[in-house]
Design an enzyme around this catalytic site. Structure first.
Site, PDB file in Angstrom:
ATOM      1  N   ILE A  74       0.881  -1.161   0.000  1.00  0.00           N
ATOM      2  CA  ILE A  74       0.000   0.000   0.000  1.00  0.00           C
ATOM      3  C   ILE A  74       0.916   1.207   0.000  1.00  0.00           C
ATOM      4  O   ILE A  74       1.901   1.247   0.740  1.00  0.00           O
ATOM      5  CB  ILE A  74      -0.991  -0.012   1.186  1.00  0.00           C
ATOM      6  CG1 ILE A  74      -1.986   1.158   1.076  1.00  0.00           C
ATOM      7  CG2 ILE A  74      -0.274  -0.035   2.512  1.00  0.00           C
ATOM      8  CD1 ILE A  74      -3.182   1.035   2.007  1.00  0.00           C
ATOM      9  N   GLU A 108       2.249  -7.714   6.558  1.00  0.00           N
ATOM     10  CA  GLU A 108       3.440  -7.518   7.373  1.00  0.00           C
ATOM     11  C   GLU A 108       3.900  -6.087   7.181  1.00  0.00           C
ATOM     12  O   GLU A 108       3.689  -5.495   6.120  1.00  0.00           O
ATOM     13  CB  GLU A 108       4.540  -8.510   7.027  1.00  0.00           C
ATOM     14  CG  GLU A 108       5.076  -8.365   5.627  1.00  0.00           C
ATOM     15  CD  GLU A 108       6.075  -9.452   5.285  1.00  0.00           C
ATOM     16  OE1 GLU A 108       7.073  -9.109   4.633  1.00  0.00           O
ATOM     17  OE2 GLU A 108       5.852 -10.618   5.639  1.00  0.00           O
ATOM     18  N   ASN A 113       7.752   1.357  11.035  1.00  0.00           N
ATOM     19  CA  ASN A 113       6.724   2.096  10.298  1.00  0.00           C
ATOM     20  C   ASN A 113       5.497   2.316  11.188  1.00  0.00           C
ATOM     21  O   ASN A 113       4.451   1.690  11.017  1.00  0.00           O
ATOM     22  CB  ASN A 113       6.360   1.370   9.006  1.00  0.00           C
ATOM     23  CG  ASN A 113       5.577   2.242   8.060  1.00  0.00           C
ATOM     24  OD1 ASN A 113       5.026   3.271   8.441  1.00  0.00           O
ATOM     25  ND2 ASN A 113       5.515   1.818   6.807  1.00  0.00           N
ATOM     26  N   TYR A 120      -3.264   0.394  10.279  1.00  0.00           N
ATOM     27  CA  TYR A 120      -3.781  -0.975  10.317  1.00  0.00           C
ATOM     28  C   TYR A 120      -4.563  -1.232  11.599  1.00  0.00           C
ATOM     29  O   TYR A 120      -5.615  -1.861  11.573  1.00  0.00           O
ATOM     30  CB  TYR A 120      -2.641  -1.988  10.162  1.00  0.00           C
ATOM     31  CG  TYR A 120      -1.845  -1.807   8.885  1.00  0.00           C
ATOM     32  CD1 TYR A 120      -2.460  -1.466   7.683  1.00  0.00           C
ATOM     33  CD2 TYR A 120      -0.471  -1.963   8.878  1.00  0.00           C
ATOM     34  CE1 TYR A 120      -1.741  -1.296   6.513  1.00  0.00           C
ATOM     35  CE2 TYR A 120       0.267  -1.803   7.713  1.00  0.00           C
ATOM     36  CZ  TYR A 120      -0.367  -1.468   6.539  1.00  0.00           C
ATOM     37  OH  TYR A 120       0.351  -1.296   5.388  1.00  0.00           O
TER      38      TYR A 120
END
Length: 151
Positions: A74, A108, A113, A120
């Site tokens: 993404i 993953e 990050n 998420y």
């Protein structure tokens, strides 16, 4: 901040690979190659994006095998990050995976990050494991955080 309702999520084609690669190179420290991105078109993949006036602003790639969907990538162009486009993309992918009868979406993410992990978690993913020293960094390696979300 832009109103994300003004953006439509569309399915991308192999013709979008060059624009996807440009964004990938701008946004990731260890970007995928154009050839790897080009391989993400076919029956097992859903590749979606957001365009504005013909310009690709971001994209996401999911692979689905039977009832398991995996978010492979993404990516939002740096100039458009923090405006909700990543959230729009992931919500769309979750909806499509559910419609395609997936029971779980997995992914993953680099341990460092934190913005992606926050995104998420915001949509219901939780940590399910780790791959020690999986990702290369400029100073060595870092863990991959495995996350999943039941659908």
């Amino acid at each position: 901040m832009h109103n994300t309702e003004a953006y439509g999520v569309i399915h991308l084609s192999i013709d979008d690979v060059a624009a996807m690669t440009t964004i990938e190179n701008q946004a990731h420290t260890h970007p995928w190659t154009e050839a790897v991105i080009a391989d993400c078109f076919g029956p097992l993949y859903r590749t979606i994006g957001i365009k504005q006036q013909g310009q690709l602003l971001g994209f996401a790639i999911v692979q689905q095998i039977i009832d398991e969907a995996t978010l492979l990538d993404i990516c939002v162009a740096p100039a458009y990050q923090g405006q909700g486009l990543g959230l729009l993309l992931i919500r769309h992918l979750l909806s499509e995976a559910k419609q395609a009868q997936a029971v779980v979406m997995m992914l993953e993410v680099r341990e460092s990050n934190t913005s992606a992990k926050g995104l998420y978690e915001k949509v219901g993913f939780s940590e399910s494991g780790r791959r020690k020293n999986y990702y290369q960094t400029s100073n060595g390696n870092e863990d991959a955080i495995l996350m999943d979300k039941p659908l």
